[in-house]
Motif scaffolding. Structure first.
Motif, PDB file in Angstrom:
ATOM      1  N   HIS A  76       0.841  -1.192   0.000  1.00  0.00           N
ATOM      2  CA  HIS A  76       0.000   0.000   0.000  1.00  0.00           C
ATOM      3  C   HIS A  76       0.883   1.251   0.000  1.00  0.00           C
ATOM      4  O   HIS A  76       1.834   1.335   0.781  1.00  0.00           O
ATOM      5  CB  HIS A  76      -0.912  -0.027   1.239  1.00  0.00           C
ATOM      6  CG  HIS A  76      -1.736   1.201   1.395  1.00  0.00           C
ATOM      7  ND1 HIS A  76      -1.634   2.035   2.470  1.00  0.00           N
ATOM      8  CD2 HIS A  76      -2.669   1.746   0.575  1.00  0.00           C
ATOM      9  CE1 HIS A  76      -2.483   3.049   2.330  1.00  0.00           C
ATOM     10  NE2 HIS A  76      -3.112   2.895   1.184  1.00  0.00           N
ATOM     11  N   VAL A  77       0.582   2.182  -0.886  1.00  0.00           N
ATOM     12  CA  VAL A  77       1.339   3.440  -0.961  1.00  0.00           C
ATOM     13  C   VAL A  77       0.367   4.595  -0.737  1.00  0.00           C
ATOM     14  O   VAL A  77      -0.641   4.704  -1.437  1.00  0.00           O
ATOM     15  CB  VAL A  77       2.016   3.610  -2.348  1.00  0.00           C
ATOM     16  CG1 VAL A  77       2.886   4.874  -2.360  1.00  0.00           C
ATOM     17  CG2 VAL A  77       2.832   2.382  -2.712  1.00  0.00           C
ATOM     18  N   LYS A  78       0.675   5.426   0.249  1.00  0.00           N
ATOM     19  CA  LYS A  78      -0.121   6.639   0.486  1.00  0.00           C
ATOM     20  C   LYS A  78       0.723   7.835   0.070  1.00  0.00           C
ATOM     21  O   LYS A  78       1.852   7.985   0.535  1.00  0.00           O
ATOM     22  CB  LYS A  78      -0.501   6.726   1.976  1.00  0.00           C
ATOM     23  CG  LYS A  78      -1.458   7.887   2.282  1.00  0.00           C
ATOM     24  CD  LYS A  78      -1.697   8.019   3.781  1.00  0.00           C
ATOM     25  CE  LYS A  78      -2.893   7.225   4.273  1.00  0.00           C
ATOM     26  NZ  LYS A  78      -4.179   7.555   3.649  1.00  0.00           N
ATOM     27  N   VAL A  79       0.181   8.648  -0.844  1.00  0.00           N
ATOM     28  CA  VAL A  79       0.884   9.847  -1.300  1.00  0.00           C
ATOM     29  C   VAL A  79       0.153  11.050  -0.719  1.00  0.00           C
ATOM     30  O   VAL A  79      -1.060  11.200  -0.919  1.00  0.00           O
ATOM     31  CB  VAL A  79       0.892   9.929  -2.851  1.00  0.00           C
ATOM     32  CG1 VAL A  79       1.725  11.118  -3.308  1.00  0.00           C
ATOM     33  CG2 VAL A  79       1.428   8.641  -3.456  1.00  0.00           C
ATOM     34  N   ILE A  80       0.878  11.870   0.053  1.00  0.00           N
ATOM     35  CA  ILE A  80       0.237  12.996   0.731  1.00  0.00           C
ATOM     36  C   ILE A  80       0.763  14.317   0.170  1.00  0.00           C
ATOM     37  O   ILE A  80       1.964  14.607   0.263  1.00  0.00           O
ATOM     38  CB  ILE A  80       0.480  12.936   2.261  1.00  0.00           C
ATOM     39  CG1 ILE A  80       0.058  11.551   2.785  1.00  0.00           C
ATOM     40  CG2 ILE A  80      -0.290  14.052   2.989  1.00  0.00           C
ATOM     41  CD1 ILE A  80       0.785  11.136   4.032  1.00  0.00           C
ATOM     42  N   GLY A  81      -0.139  15.073  -0.445  1.00  0.00           N
ATOM     43  CA  GLY A  81       0.211  16.394  -0.973  1.00  0.00           C
ATOM     44  C   GLY A  81      -0.610  17.452  -0.259  1.00  0.00           C
ATOM     45  O   GLY A  81      -0.783  17.381   0.962  1.00  0.00           O
ATOM     46  N   ASN A 140      10.426   7.097  -3.508  1.00  0.00           N
ATOM     47  CA  ASN A 140      10.984   8.189  -2.696  1.00  0.00           C
ATOM     48  C   ASN A 140      11.560   9.287  -3.582  1.00  0.00           C
ATOM     49  O   ASN A 140      11.384  10.475  -3.296  1.00  0.00           O
ATOM     50  CB  ASN A 140      12.049   7.645  -1.733  1.00  0.00           C
ATOM     51  CG  ASN A 140      11.407   7.039  -0.492  1.00  0.00           C
ATOM     52  OD1 ASN A 140      10.636   7.701   0.213  1.00  0.00           O
ATOM     53  ND2 ASN A 140      11.690   5.772  -0.232  1.00  0.00           N
ATOM     54  N   GLU A 141      12.202   8.886  -4.677  1.00  0.00           N
ATOM     55  CA  GLU A 141      12.753   9.877  -5.615  1.00  0.00           C
ATOM     56  C   GLU A 141      11.626  10.698  -6.255  1.00  0.00           C
ATOM     57  O   GLU A 141      11.707  11.923  -6.339  1.00  0.00           O
ATOM     58  CB  GLU A 141      13.568   9.166  -6.719  1.00  0.00           C
ATOM     59  CG  GLU A 141      14.892   8.595  -6.214  1.00  0.00           C
ATOM     60  CD  GLU A 141      15.463   7.505  -7.144  1.00  0.00           C
ATOM     61  OE1 GLU A 141      16.526   6.943  -6.783  1.00  0.00           O
ATOM     62  OE2 GLU A 141      14.851   7.212  -8.201  1.00  0.00           O
ATOM     63  N   ILE A 142      10.579   9.988  -6.675  1.00  0.00           N
ATOM     64  CA  ILE A 142       9.443  10.678  -7.309  1.00  0.00           C
ATOM     65  C   ILE A 142       8.782  11.635  -6.309  1.00  0.00           C
ATOM     66  O   ILE A 142       8.455  12.777  -6.642  1.00  0.00           O
ATOM     67  CB  ILE A 142       8.415   9.644  -7.857  1.00  0.00           C
ATOM     68  CG1 ILE A 142       9.046   8.793  -8.968  1.00  0.00           C
ATOM     69  CG2 ILE A 142       7.147  10.333  -8.349  1.00  0.00           C
ATOM     70  CD1 ILE A 142       8.225   7.566  -9.381  1.00  0.00           C
ATOM     71  N   ALA A 143       8.626  11.184  -5.067  1.00  0.00           N
ATOM     72  CA  ALA A 143       7.999  12.017  -4.033  1.00  0.00           C
ATOM     73  C   ALA A 143       8.810  13.286  -3.784  1.00  0.00           C
ATOM     74  O   ALA A 143       8.250  14.377  -3.646  1.00  0.00           O
ATOM     75  CB  ALA A 143       7.845  11.212  -2.746  1.00  0.00           C
ATOM     76  N   ASN A 144      10.135  13.138  -3.766  1.00  0.00           N
ATOM     77  CA  ASN A 144      11.008  14.307  -3.580  1.00  0.00           C
ATOM     78  C   ASN A 144      10.830  15.307  -4.706  1.00  0.00           C
ATOM     79  O   ASN A 144      10.707  16.508  -4.472  1.00  0.00           O
ATOM     80  CB  ASN A 144      12.485  13.873  -3.560  1.00  0.00           C
ATOM     81  CG  ASN A 144      12.913  13.518  -2.159  1.00  0.00           C
ATOM     82  OD1 ASN A 144      12.323  13.993  -1.190  1.00  0.00           O
ATOM     83  ND2 ASN A 144      13.938  12.676  -2.042  1.00  0.00           N
ATOM     84  N   VAL A 155      -0.394  13.371  -9.487  1.00  0.00           N
ATOM     85  CA  VAL A 155       0.597  13.323 -10.571  1.00  0.00           C
ATOM     86  C   VAL A 155       1.765  12.379 -10.215  1.00  0.00           C
ATOM     87  O   VAL A 155       2.068  11.463 -10.981  1.00  0.00           O
ATOM     88  CB  VAL A 155       1.076  14.743 -10.970  1.00  0.00           C
ATOM     89  CG1 VAL A 155       2.129  14.653 -12.060  1.00  0.00           C
ATOM     90  CG2 VAL A 155      -0.109  15.581 -11.434  1.00  0.00           C
ATOM     91  N   PRO A 156       2.401  12.549  -9.045  1.00  0.00           N
ATOM     92  CA  PRO A 156       3.453  11.574  -8.708  1.00  0.00           C
ATOM     93  C   PRO A 156       2.908  10.149  -8.571  1.00  0.00           C
ATOM     94  O   PRO A 156       3.584   9.190  -8.945  1.00  0.00           O
ATOM     95  CB  PRO A 156       4.014  12.080  -7.376  1.00  0.00           C
ATOM     96  CG  PRO A 156       3.019  13.048  -6.841  1.00  0.00           C
ATOM     97  CD  PRO A 156       2.304  13.622  -8.025  1.00  0.00           C
ATOM     98  N   ALA A 157       1.670  10.017  -8.061  1.00  0.00           N
ATOM     99  CA  ALA A 157       1.076   8.674  -7.932  1.00  0.00           C
ATOM    100  C   ALA A 157       0.966   8.019  -9.313  1.00  0.00           C
ATOM    101  O   ALA A 157       1.203   6.814  -9.470  1.00  0.00           O
ATOM    102  CB  ALA A 157      -0.292   8.751  -7.269  1.00  0.00           C
ATOM    103  N   SER A 158       0.645   8.834 -10.331  1.00  0.00           N
ATOM    104  CA  SER A 158       0.538   8.300 -11.696  1.00  0.00           C
ATOM    105  C   SER A 158       1.895   7.805 -12.179  1.00  0.00           C
ATOM    106  O   SER A 158       1.996   6.751 -12.820  1.00  0.00           O
ATOM    107  CB  SER A 158       0.037   9.379 -12.654  1.00  0.00           C
ATOM    108  OG  SER A 158      -1.078  10.021 -12.103  1.00  0.00           O
TER     109      SER A 158
END
Ligand code: ZN
Length: 410
Positions: free
Chosen positions: A218-223, A307-311, A241-244
């Protein structure tokens, strides 16, 4: 050397027809949920058939049914064969059922010719393999193999609040703990493939190396949620967008790892409104490989990429593994005996790993186990249209008969 014979085709198909009438749906499928009145009816007939073959019938405390045919060696471990007679609510006539009925035909054939074996042979019908009424699946084999505790199994409830234990008692199949299979040499399960490989490759028999391992991550992306109009592109912390990009990465990574399968089947976007920048995205991916090390390496690599994409997009992420199930590798003793039988019978075959789990997965922790697959037309399964041609059913049963005679003799 015992002369090997083949099964009685007509008797096998007639027996199969009787099963196909118990819990039959409008569209010629089956609705025979575990421990339902239909399951009870099927069990009663099955027990009658076992007794007619002079087998010693036992029921254990999970409702698993056994029929034992003695061997020449006193107190020797058994060669066990079987699968499950329960189905999905809109299930097919073949899944699991065929393995049990073909096992019965194997016993009948040995009895026809009075063929004795060194080791005893036991036929097994496992309770609640499907997990459609009581979760999780494979409770019967999971109980016998101590994968699940008795308390855990008994407390599983169906959607009406009826527990596994109550259901077992209500259909009269609450047996005793001492009846569980213990002294066991091998377990062999014949099953329909439930996938398209044999059909696509036009091979009759699948020689199964094991069951592939899998994880759900499970991945949670928080913006940050914001207005789509005034917020400049450079100031956004859009989570979608990063989730995509992550979803594309999950798909692309399969090109780097041979045999890896990944799926993003579940995603949620908040607040999911046309003019609002997405503030939070949850996605879960399913990742499978027959080699646990490769699967774990791929997950590590994805974690690094995420992690790279999130950064890059100035968002935060939380990654949690929701579920892990390591691969199971079947015994070479059983695999070799299946290969030998297939060659002797001159059937086309191929080796691969099973995607879905089966009772043999848990039985493999008790004894040297293995599986034989037959073709599912179009790979369709857990569906009323599930279909395997008679010719392929017969081939599968013949392989099982030959394998049993090999494993049950010194
Ligand atoms: Zn099954």
């Amino acid at each position: 050397m015992i002369k090997l014979r083949n099964i009685d085709n007509k008797r096998l198909m007639d027996t199969f027809e009787i099963s196909s009438s118990i819990g039959r749906t409008e569209n010629n499928g089956l609705n025979r949920l575990a421990l339902s009145p239909e399951d009870q009816q099927m069990r009663d007939i099955f027990v009658k058939w076992l007794k007619e073959e002079n087998l010693e019938v036992r029921v254990d405390d999970f409702g698993n049914i056994y029929g034992k045919r003695e061997g020449k060696i006193k107190d020797a471990p058994s060669v066990a064969i079987g699968s499950h007679l329960d189905t999905q609510p809109c299930g097919g006539r073949f899944d699991g059922i065929f393995g049990v009925l073909a096992s019965l035909e194997v016993i009948r054939r040995l009895n026809d010719y009075g063929i004795e074996t060194d080791y005893p042979i036991e036929i097994i019908n496992f309770t609640n393999e499907e997990g459609a009424r009581f979760e999780p699946p494979m409770l019967g084999s999971g109980g016998v193999s101590n994968t699940f505790s008795k308390e855990f199994i008994y407390s599983s409830k169906d959607e009406n609040g009826i527990s596994f234990k109550q259901a077992l008692q209500s259909i009269g199949y609450m047996g005793e703990e001492k009846n569980r299979i213990k002294n066991i040499k091998n377990f062999v399960e014949l099953h329909i493939e439930q996938g398209p490989i044999l059909d696509k490759e036009d091979k009759s028999i699948g020689i199964i190396g094991g069951i592939i391992g899998m994880s759900w991550v499970h991945v949670k992306v928080i913006g940050e949620t914001n207005h789509a109009g005034p917020t400049p592109m450079s100031a956004r912390r859009d989570a979608l967008v990063p989730a995509s990009e992550m979803i594309l990465r999950i798909n692309e990574i399969t090109k780097q790892y041979k045999g890896l399968k990944t799926t993003v089947g579940k995603i949620s976007n908040k607040p999911n409104a046309v003019n609002v920048i997405p503030g939070e995205v949850d996605l879960t991916f399913d990742i499978r490989h027959k080699d646990d090390v490769e699967r774990k390496r791929a997950i590590e690599q994805l974690t690094k990429n995420f992690n790279e994409i999130a950064n890059e997009y100035n968002v935060e992420i939380e990654i949690t593994t929701e579920w892990n199930s390591d691969a199971v590798h079947f015994s070479t003793e059983v695999i070799d005996s299946i290969t030998e039988a297939t060659e002797r019978l001159n059937y086309s075959s191929m080796s691969f790993y099973s995607g879905p789990g089966h009772d043999a997965k848990y039985m493999n922790s008790l004894c040297n186990s293995g599986m034989i697959f037959v073709k599912s037309i179009g790979g369709i399964s857990h569906n009323e249209n599930e279909l395997t041609a008679d010719e392929d059913l017969i081939k599968g049963a013949n392989v099982l008969l030959h394998v049993v005679q090999k494993l049950a003799n010194k």
